[in-house]
Design an enzyme around this catalytic site. Structure first.
Site, PDB file in Angstrom:
ATOM      1  N   HIS A 307      26.678  33.525 -22.021  1.00  0.00           N
ATOM      2  CA  HIS A 307      25.928  32.307 -21.743  1.00  0.00           C
ATOM      3  C   HIS A 307      26.885  31.262 -21.198  1.00  0.00           C
ATOM      4  CE1 HIS A 307      23.249  28.892 -22.211  1.00  0.00           C
ATOM      5  NE2 HIS A 307      22.286  29.786 -22.235  1.00  0.00           N
ATOM      6  N   ASP A 364      17.678  36.237 -24.524  1.00  0.00           N
ATOM      7  CA  ASP A 364      16.915  37.305 -23.875  1.00  0.00           C
ATOM      8  C   ASP A 364      17.200  38.690 -24.437  1.00  0.00           C
ATOM      9  OD1 ASP A 364      15.520  35.697 -22.089  1.00  0.00           O
ATOM     10  OD2 ASP A 364      17.213  35.608 -20.708  1.00  0.00           O
TER      11      ASP A 364
HETATM   12  N1  CMC Z   1      28.628  41.647 -19.167  1.00  0.00           N
HETATM   13  C1  CMC Z   1      29.917  41.861 -18.835  1.00  0.00           C
HETATM   14  N2  CMC Z   1      30.784  40.885 -18.504  1.00  0.00           N
HETATM   15  C2  CMC Z   1      30.330  39.627 -18.507  1.00  0.00           C
HETATM   16  C3  CMC Z   1      29.013  39.308 -18.851  1.00  0.00           C
HETATM   17  C4  CMC Z   1      28.139  40.376 -19.185  1.00  0.00           C
HETATM   18  N3  CMC Z   1      26.869  40.138 -19.512  1.00  0.00           N
HETATM   19  N4  CMC Z   1      28.808  37.977 -18.772  1.00  0.00           N
HETATM   20  C5  CMC Z   1      29.993  37.462 -18.398  1.00  0.00           C
HETATM   21  N5  CMC Z   1      30.921  38.461 -18.233  1.00  0.00           N
HETATM   22  C6  CMC Z   1      32.330  38.280 -17.889  1.00  0.00           C
HETATM   23  C7  CMC Z   1      32.517  37.980 -16.403  1.00  0.00           C
HETATM   24  O1  CMC Z   1      32.676  39.166 -15.649  1.00  0.00           O
HETATM   25  C8  CMC Z   1      33.741  37.113 -16.431  1.00  0.00           C
HETATM   26  O2  CMC Z   1      34.853  37.963 -16.609  1.00  0.00           O
HETATM   27  P1  CMC Z   1      36.302  37.579 -15.949  1.00  0.00           P
HETATM   28  O3  CMC Z   1      36.712  36.298 -16.612  1.00  0.00           O
HETATM   29  O4  CMC Z   1      37.177  38.737 -16.266  1.00  0.00           O
HETATM   30  O5  CMC Z   1      36.045  37.413 -14.481  1.00  0.00           O
HETATM   31  C9  CMC Z   1      33.602  36.298 -17.711  1.00  0.00           C
HETATM   32  O6  CMC Z   1      32.807  37.131 -18.581  1.00  0.00           O
HETATM   33  C10 CMC Z   1      32.909  34.951 -17.526  1.00  0.00           C
HETATM   34  O7  CMC Z   1      31.670  35.191 -16.876  1.00  0.00           O
HETATM   35  P2  CMC Z   1      30.997  34.188 -15.834  1.00  0.00           P
HETATM   36  O8  CMC Z   1      30.028  34.942 -14.990  1.00  0.00           O
HETATM   37  O9  CMC Z   1      32.059  33.402 -15.135  1.00  0.00           O
HETATM   38  O10 CMC Z   1      30.232  33.187 -16.815  1.00  0.00           O
HETATM   39  P3  CMC Z   1      29.081  32.223 -16.402  1.00  0.00           P
HETATM   40  O11 CMC Z   1      29.089  31.133 -17.399  1.00  0.00           O
HETATM   41  O12 CMC Z   1      29.180  31.851 -14.963  1.00  0.00           O
HETATM   42  O13 CMC Z   1      27.761  33.127 -16.531  1.00  0.00           O
HETATM   43  C11 CMC Z   1      25.882  34.256 -17.413  1.00  0.00           C
HETATM   44  C12 CMC Z   1      26.897  33.116 -17.615  1.00  0.00           C
HETATM   45  C13 CMC Z   1      24.765  34.097 -18.423  1.00  0.00           C
HETATM   46  C14 CMC Z   1      25.277  34.151 -15.997  1.00  0.00           C
HETATM   47  C15 CMC Z   1      26.597  35.618 -17.567  1.00  0.00           C
HETATM   48  O14 CMC Z   1      27.152  35.715 -18.872  1.00  0.00           O
HETATM   49  C16 CMC Z   1      25.686  36.802 -17.286  1.00  0.00           C
HETATM   50  O15 CMC Z   1      25.544  37.212 -16.126  1.00  0.00           O
HETATM   51  N6  CMC Z   1      25.034  37.393 -18.339  1.00  0.00           N
HETATM   52  C17 CMC Z   1      24.077  38.461 -18.153  1.00  0.00           C
HETATM   53  C18 CMC Z   1      22.735  37.887 -17.686  1.00  0.00           C
HETATM   54  C19 CMC Z   1      21.985  37.205 -18.821  1.00  0.00           C
HETATM   55  O16 CMC Z   1      21.854  37.727 -19.912  1.00  0.00           O
HETATM   56  N7  CMC Z   1      21.429  36.014 -18.503  1.00  0.00           N
HETATM   57  C20 CMC Z   1      20.595  35.260 -19.460  1.00  0.00           C
HETATM   58  C21 CMC Z   1      21.224  33.952 -19.846  1.00  0.00           C
HETATM   59  S1  CMC Z   1      20.403  33.224 -21.290  1.00  0.00           S
HETATM   60  C22 CMC Z   1      18.804  32.859 -20.743  1.00  0.00           C
HETATM   61  C23 CMC Z   1      18.751  31.700 -19.854  1.00  0.00           C
HETATM   62  O17 CMC Z   1      18.767  30.555 -20.344  1.00  0.00           O
HETATM   63  O18 CMC Z   1      18.686  31.903 -18.639  1.00  0.00           O
END
Ligand code: CMC
Length: 428
Positions: A307, A364
């Site tokens: 998140h 989710d």
């Molecule tokens: N599985 C594997 N690796 C992950 C995941 C995941 N679900 N989420 C983040 N990472 C890794 C990412 O690859 C990155 O690694 P590194 O630092 O080595 O490059 C690190 O963790 C930070 O990730 P980020 O994408 O920079 O973080 P963010 O804050 O931009 O993204 C997120 C947050 C929710 C988009 C992301 O965690 C994600 O894609 N999760 C899966 C989709 C999901 O479940 N979304 C629902 C969010 S809650 C409901 C809502 O309010 O929308």
């Protein structure tokens, strides 16, 4: 702490005031930055460090896993309030009295009829259209049928638009699902509660009276409350920015629905279920999928994990996990994917990759398991999220309009070609 931030650019020093919120969050107010510095701007991809507004609606603290609507904790609201009470509090700032709630509900029911011509629009969609695309289009189309909902400068006009959309939206949600299933498009009943009407409209069969199941009513009520607002997330920021051009409420909401659709946002609940199903079909080897999620050459992500704001746990996920156990037990459903989900969570919580990046199950991860047990098709999961988020979007839109916020218009740093003369097509 001083209430001034100092910025040095070359030999020049600039001062900017600090703003402190009611929960002691501190922000640097850079409203005068470009004017004072002769056009220097800020860059913050994904707005990870940028506050877009001051808001009195929802407070969340990602480090401590705190979520509050209008000061009330999500745990207490999920246990003690119903969805319409929460919607009222989000939109108008205070929990309603009994009389206020009754009037609010009665006004919503009075406005729940959808123009019959909307059915022609629904008919025009292919049967396999994704319900989120249909819902976004229908919500936008509502503007055409309710032109008086666009120019809403007074609180009274705003109230009328608010009760209209709260009344009509569940009808559109139900019709979106029923059309796909080939069922006649129906209505709720003035004698039922808000959530009861959602269930009646979604599940009523043409040849039998719909009997309410308290377990389903309570489960859906809780899920909708948990999704009702989440401060400046992607879809809410979309609603606010579209509304900031003084586009109407329904058009702003339609844009929010599109933003919610993506798998990194609300679309994750559908993606989680599809992922868990795929793992089950593949023999239930959770370790294989954990490895894929960690492999930087593999685009696979563990859906329902991570998140932008929560970095220790998502308080909504905690409540939903317990609810998933209860609902499945009460409904007598034994779903093997709940075990796969719990197994994945356990492995992730003990895995260095996930621990280091502070990746925990989000709202989710378990919600889809409850929706499935309730008989809701997977493609409708994100639509259910939209139904829950509706009061939050409305509250944020209303706050933005009443606060007379300026039109949203970010800046950029241009990195393209410098001036060059036009080249005739024969010389390219
Ligand atoms: N599985 C594997 N690796 C992950 C995941 C995941 N679900 N989420 C983040 N990472 C890794 C990412 O690859 C990155 O690694 P590194 O630092 O080595 O490059 C690190 O963790 C930070 O990730 P980020 O994408 O920079 O973080 P963010 O804050 O931009 O993204 C997120 C947050 C929710 C988009 C992301 O965690 C994600 O894609 N999760 C899966 C989709 C999901 O479940 N979304 C629902 C969010 S809650 C409901 C809502 O309010 O929308």
């Amino acid at each position: 702490m001083s209430d001034i931030a100092k910025l040095q650019i070359g030999d020049n020093q600039y001062e900017f005031p600090l703003i402190t919120g009611t929960e002691n969050e501190v922000a640097i107010d850079i409203k005068t930055l470009r004017g004072a510095t002769g056009g220097v701007t800020t860059i913050d991809p994904g707005y990870k460090n940028t506050g877009s507004c001051q808001s009195a609606i929802t407070f969340l603290n990602g480090e401590e896993g705190i979520l509050r609507y209008r000061g009330y904790s999500i745990e207490e609201l999920a246990e003690k309030a119903d969805f319409l009470e929460v919607a009222y509090a989000l939109i108008f700032g205070e929990l309603p009295t009994k009389e206020q709630l009754e009037k609010f509900h009665s006004d919503i029911k009075d406005k729940s009829i959808v123009d019959d011509d909307i059915k022609k629009i629904i008919d025009a969609f292919p049967k396999n259209a994704h319900p989120m695309g249909v819902l976004s289009s229908l919500t936008s189309a509502l503007t055409a049928f309710n032109p008086s909902s666009v120019n809403v400068d007074s609180e009274e006009d705003m109230y009328n638009s608010v009760v209209k959309i709260l009344g009509k939206f569940p009808v559109l949600v139900a019709w979106t699902m029923r059309k796909k299933q080939g069922l006649p498009l129906n209505y709720g009943s003035k004698s039922l509660g808000y959530v009861e009407n959602v269930l009646k409209m979604m599940f009523e069969q043409p040849n039998e009276e719909y009997v309410q199941n308290e377990v389903l009513v309570n489960a859906l009520d809780k899920l909708l409350i948990l999704h009702a607002d989440h401060e400046q997330n992607c879809s809410t920021s979309t609603v606010r920015i579209v509304g900031s051009s003084h586009a109407g409420l329904f058009a702003s909401l339609s844009a929010g629905i599109s933003a919610l659709w993506g798998p990194l946002h609300g679309g994750a609940n559908q993606a989680v279920l599809e992922m868990l199903e795929a793992i089950k079909e593949d023999g239930g080897d959770t370790k294989k999928y954990m490895a894929k999620a960690k492999d930087k050459n593999d685009p696979f992500r563990l859906m329902g994990f991570g998140h932008r704001v929560y970095k220790n746990f998502d308080p909504r996920a905690k409540i939903i996990k317990v609810a998933a156990d209860e609902v499945l037990k009460e409904l007598g459903v034994n779903d093997p994917i709940l075990d796969i989900a719990k197994g994945l969570e356990q492995e992730a919580l003990n895995d260095d990759y996930f621990v280091k990046r502070k990746l925990y199950p989000n709202v989710d991860f378990y919600s889809g398991i409850i929706y499935r047990a309730m008989g809701i098709p997977v493609e409708m999961f994100t639509v259910m999220f939209a139904l829950g988020r509706l009061p939050g979007w409305i509250a944020q839109w209303r706050e933005m309009r009443l606060g007379k916020e300026p039109i949203g218009r970010p800046r950029q740093v241009y990195t393209g070609e410098n001036f060059r003369p036009f080249k005739d097509i024969s010389n390219r």
